[in-house]
Scaffold this active site. Structure first.
Site, PDB file in Angstrom:
ATOM      1  N   GLN A 166      39.085  68.379  62.377  1.00 51.46           N
ATOM      2  CA  GLN A 166      37.781  67.766  62.649  1.00 51.46           C
ATOM      3  C   GLN A 166      36.879  67.959  61.439  1.00 51.46           C
ATOM      4  O   GLN A 166      35.762  67.462  61.408  1.00 51.46           O
ATOM      5  CB  GLN A 166      37.132  68.436  63.867  1.00 51.46           C
ATOM      6  CG  GLN A 166      37.942  68.294  65.134  1.00 51.46           C
ATOM      7  CD  GLN A 166      37.442  69.247  66.216  1.00 51.46           C
ATOM      8  OE1 GLN A 166      36.461  68.976  66.886  1.00 51.46           O
ATOM      9  NE2 GLN A 166      38.119  70.369  66.374  1.00 51.46           N
ATOM     10  N   HIS A 189      37.390  63.110  61.613  1.00 45.75           N
ATOM     11  CA  HIS A 189      35.972  62.813  61.408  1.00 45.75           C
ATOM     12  C   HIS A 189      35.656  62.410  59.972  1.00 45.75           C
ATOM     13  O   HIS A 189      34.511  62.474  59.551  1.00 45.75           O
ATOM     14  CB  HIS A 189      35.126  64.027  61.830  1.00 45.75           C
ATOM     15  CG  HIS A 189      35.239  64.323  63.292  1.00 45.75           C
ATOM     16  ND1 HIS A 189      34.870  65.529  63.848  1.00 45.75           N
ATOM     17  CD2 HIS A 189      35.678  63.563  64.328  1.00 45.75           C
ATOM     18  CE1 HIS A 189      35.097  65.492  65.167  1.00 45.75           C
ATOM     19  NE2 HIS A 189      35.590  64.314  65.464  1.00 45.75           N
ATOM     20  N   CYS A 239      29.952  51.405  50.678  1.00 43.00           N
ATOM     21  CA  CYS A 239      28.693  50.651  50.711  1.00 43.00           C
ATOM     22  C   CYS A 239      28.608  49.929  52.055  1.00 43.00           C
ATOM     23  O   CYS A 239      29.557  49.257  52.462  1.00 43.00           O
ATOM     24  CB  CYS A 239      28.654  49.640  49.558  1.00 43.00           C
ATOM     25  SG  CYS A 239      27.305  48.443  49.786  1.00 43.00           S
ATOM     26  N   CYS A 265      28.554  45.676  51.059  1.00 41.34           N
ATOM     27  CA  CYS A 265      29.723  44.949  50.541  1.00 41.34           C
ATOM     28  C   CYS A 265      31.037  45.696  50.800  1.00 41.34           C
ATOM     29  O   CYS A 265      32.094  45.202  50.442  1.00 41.34           O
ATOM     30  CB  CYS A 265      29.562  44.669  49.045  1.00 41.34           C
ATOM     31  SG  CYS A 265      29.701  46.136  48.018  1.00 41.34           S
ATOM     32  N   CYS A 323      25.453  46.339  44.465  1.00 44.85           N
ATOM     33  CA  CYS A 323      24.917  45.190  45.228  1.00 44.85           C
ATOM     34  C   CYS A 323      23.593  45.547  45.912  1.00 44.85           C
ATOM     35  O   CYS A 323      23.058  44.738  46.658  1.00 44.85           O
ATOM     36  CB  CYS A 323      25.941  44.729  46.271  1.00 44.85           C
ATOM     37  SG  CYS A 323      25.973  45.754  47.764  1.00 44.85           S
ATOM     38  N   GLY A 345      39.719  77.724  65.347  1.00 45.66           N
ATOM     39  CA  GLY A 345      38.313  77.625  64.933  1.00 45.66           C
ATOM     40  C   GLY A 345      37.602  76.394  65.428  1.00 45.66           C
ATOM     41  O   GLY A 345      36.794  75.818  64.693  1.00 45.66           O
ATOM     42  N   SER A 363      35.373  74.861  68.901  1.00 52.44           N
ATOM     43  CA  SER A 363      34.803  75.168  70.216  1.00 52.44           C
ATOM     44  C   SER A 363      35.304  74.174  71.263  1.00 52.44           C
ATOM     45  O   SER A 363      35.115  74.364  72.456  1.00 52.44           O
ATOM     46  CB  SER A 363      33.273  75.101  70.147  1.00 52.44           C
ATOM     47  OG  SER A 363      32.875  73.825  69.691  1.00 52.44           O
ATOM     48  N   ASN A 418      40.614  82.079  67.593  1.00 52.40           N
ATOM     49  CA  ASN A 418      39.160  81.893  67.596  1.00 52.40           C
ATOM     50  C   ASN A 418      38.512  83.262  67.760  1.00 52.40           C
ATOM     51  O   ASN A 418      39.091  84.163  68.367  1.00 52.40           O
ATOM     52  CB  ASN A 418      38.750  80.958  68.755  1.00 52.40           C
ATOM     53  CG  ASN A 418      37.373  80.340  68.552  1.00 52.40           C
ATOM     54  OD1 ASN A 418      36.409  81.034  68.235  1.00 52.40           O
ATOM     55  ND2 ASN A 418      37.276  79.041  68.735  1.00 52.40           N
TER      56      ASN A 418
HETATM   57  P1  NAD Z   1      31.989  74.245  66.275  1.00 53.58           P
HETATM   58  O1  NAD Z   1      30.905  74.598  65.338  1.00 53.58           O
HETATM   59  O2  NAD Z   1      31.624  73.580  67.553  1.00 53.58           O
HETATM   60  O3  NAD Z   1      32.833  75.562  66.666  1.00 53.58           O
HETATM   61  C1  NAD Z   1      33.333  76.443  65.707  1.00 53.58           C
HETATM   62  C2  NAD Z   1      34.300  77.394  66.399  1.00 53.58           C
HETATM   63  O4  NAD Z   1      34.885  78.220  65.445  1.00 53.58           O
HETATM   64  C3  NAD Z   1      33.629  78.313  67.433  1.00 53.58           C
HETATM   65  O5  NAD Z   1      34.411  78.308  68.623  1.00 53.58           O
HETATM   66  C4  NAD Z   1      33.640  79.694  66.770  1.00 53.58           C
HETATM   67  O6  NAD Z   1      33.814  80.738  67.696  1.00 53.58           O
HETATM   68  C5  NAD Z   1      34.860  79.578  65.876  1.00 53.58           C
HETATM   69  N1  NAD Z   1      34.828  80.385  64.666  1.00 53.58           N
HETATM   70  C6  NAD Z   1      33.777  80.645  63.857  1.00 53.58           C
HETATM   71  N2  NAD Z   1      34.175  81.365  62.790  1.00 53.58           N
HETATM   72  C7  NAD Z   1      35.510  81.575  62.945  1.00 53.58           C
HETATM   73  C8  NAD Z   1      36.500  82.242  62.173  1.00 53.58           C
HETATM   74  N3  NAD Z   1      36.204  82.861  61.017  1.00 53.58           N
HETATM   75  N4  NAD Z   1      37.768  82.244  62.634  1.00 53.58           N
HETATM   76  C9  NAD Z   1      38.091  81.638  63.788  1.00 53.58           C
HETATM   77  N5  NAD Z   1      37.197  81.000  64.562  1.00 53.58           N
HETATM   78  C10 NAD Z   1      35.929  80.957  64.141  1.00 53.58           C
HETATM   79  O7  NAD Z   1      33.031  73.397  65.427  1.00 53.58           O
HETATM   80  P2  NAD Z   1      33.997  72.204  65.857  1.00 53.58           P
HETATM   81  O8  NAD Z   1      34.629  72.499  67.157  1.00 53.58           O
HETATM   82  O9  NAD Z   1      34.831  71.913  64.663  1.00 53.58           O
HETATM   83  O10 NAD Z   1      32.994  70.968  66.090  1.00 53.58           O
HETATM   84  C11 NAD Z   1      31.937  70.742  65.188  1.00 53.58           C
HETATM   85  C12 NAD Z   1      31.918  69.364  64.534  1.00 53.58           C
HETATM   86  O11 NAD Z   1      31.184  69.509  63.333  1.00 53.58           O
HETATM   87  C13 NAD Z   1      33.249  68.843  64.135  1.00 53.58           C
HETATM   88  O12 NAD Z   1      33.248  67.538  64.545  1.00 53.58           O
HETATM   89  C14 NAD Z   1      33.296  68.874  62.603  1.00 53.58           C
HETATM   90  O13 NAD Z   1      33.608  67.588  62.101  1.00 53.58           O
HETATM   91  C15 NAD Z   1      31.897  69.132  62.167  1.00 53.58           C
HETATM   92  N6  NAD Z   1      31.778  70.210  61.140  1.00 53.58           N
HETATM   93  C16 NAD Z   1      32.603  70.241  60.064  1.00 53.58           C
HETATM   94  C17 NAD Z   1      32.473  71.250  59.120  1.00 53.58           C
HETATM   95  C18 NAD Z   1      33.408  71.293  57.954  1.00 53.58           C
HETATM   96  O14 NAD Z   1      33.926  70.261  57.541  1.00 53.58           O
HETATM   97  N7  NAD Z   1      33.685  72.491  57.418  1.00 53.58           N
HETATM   98  C19 NAD Z   1      31.499  72.235  59.261  1.00 53.58           C
HETATM   99  C20 NAD Z   1      30.659  72.162  60.372  1.00 53.58           C
HETATM  100  C21 NAD Z   1      30.823  71.145  61.305  1.00 53.58           C
END
Ligand code: NAD
Length: 242
Positions: free
Chosen positions: A97, A115, A123, A126, A146, A183, A185, A209
């Site tokens: 994600q 995601h 863009c 275009c 453009c 990692g 939620s 997690n």
């Molecule tokens: P979330 O923020 O909802 O949940 C993060 C989860 O990771 C929690 O359950 C937390 O307990 C756990 N966590 C935190 N630190 C950890 C670690 N060191 N080891 C293991 N687990 C750990 O994130 P999500 O479920 O990915 O949903 C959030 C949305 O936001 C996603 O759609 C994502 O695209 C986006 N997002 C992306 C990034 C990125 O690209 N790094 C950063 C933030 C959010």
């Protein structure tokens, strides 16, 4: 840990689903934590496609902030372990994600990005494609030749997920017999449904997690702690079985 390692070693088609938590140890806060993006920027004002269309300059300030934090980050032990597992033919693919590109930077080849990825932009007028290095963030929002507004290929709330990625993800989930859920939620759909579908298909679910997630009650193994600490230990256990 030992039993989970045995399940992975004996698995015929092992797939991982990752979320923001796997990148936390790389210095990228997840969105919902105390220091996360949504504590700084109101999700209703910045998180929706409508927000971007209404006020691209304002939302681009958040995107620029995000890009600067991604640019300073490197993969951590969790990303590297998944890449090594793929190289060893233990892991078929990572469905992520995340938009931060860290799985690819760690060496993972088969990565499905649900995601999008902040390094690719389009863009809105275009449809010309850009790489992040071609974009100047001095004048926001960045504009195409453009004069159209450029948007990163990341999925905002209210936007559909990339079709190819969704098809690939569902295909992997339907084939998998062991799934690592790391990692996340599991509150954002449809990613959150993937472990549920895998479980219904009979797959073994292993969650890594620090806390409980929305799917913790259905998992077969819960390895509680930091992904960057647990995953290397798990791989060592797998290596002991080879
Ligand atoms: P979330 O923020 O909802 O949940 C993060 C989860 O990771 C929690 O359950 C937390 O307990 C756990 N966590 C935190 N630190 C950890 C670690 N060191 N080891 C293991 N687990 C750990 O994130 P999500 O479920 O990915 O949903 C959030 C949305 O936001 C996603 O759609 C994502 O695209 C986006 N997002 C992306 C990034 C990125 O690209 N790094 C950063 C933030 C959010």
């Amino acid at each position: 840990m030992k039993e989970a390692a045995k399940e992975i070693k004996e698995g015929k088609f092992v797939v991982a689903l990752t979320g923001a938590g796997i990148s936390a140890e790389s210095g990228i806060p997840d969105f919902r934590s105390k220091n996360g993006l949504w504590s700084k920027y109101d999700i209703n004002e910045y998180g929706y496609l409508d927000s971007f269309l209404r006020n691209p300059k304002k939302v681009w300030k958040m995107i620029a902030d995000m890009i600067s934090s991604f640019g300073k980050s490197n993969p951590n032990a969790a990303h590297y372990t998944l890449a090594e597992m793929e190289k060893m033919h233990i892991l078929k693919a990572v469905i992520t994600q995340n938009i931060d590109n860290l799985h690819q930077e760690a060496g993972s080849k088969n990565v499905v990005e649900l995601h999008g990825n902040y390094r690719r932009l389009t863009c809105m007028s275009c449809r010309k494609k850009y790489g992040i290095e071609e974009i100047s963030l001095e004048m926001l929002p960045p504009r195409c030749k453009c004069n159209g507004i450029i948007k990163p290929d990341i999925v905002f709330f209210g936007e559909t997920l990339p079709k190819d990625a969704l098809i690939k993800a569902f295909d992997l989930i339907n084939k998998c017999d062991v799934m690592l859920v790391i990692g996340t939620s599991c509150v954002v759909s449809p990613a959150a449904e993937l472990p549920v579908i895998a479980k219904q298909n009979g797959a073994t679910i292993i969650e890594i997690n620090m806390e409980d997630s929305m799917i913790s009650h259905i998992v077969d193994y819960k390895l509680q702690g930091k992904a960057g600490e647990i995953l290397p230990k798990l791989l060592n256990e797998i290596k002991n079985l080879l």
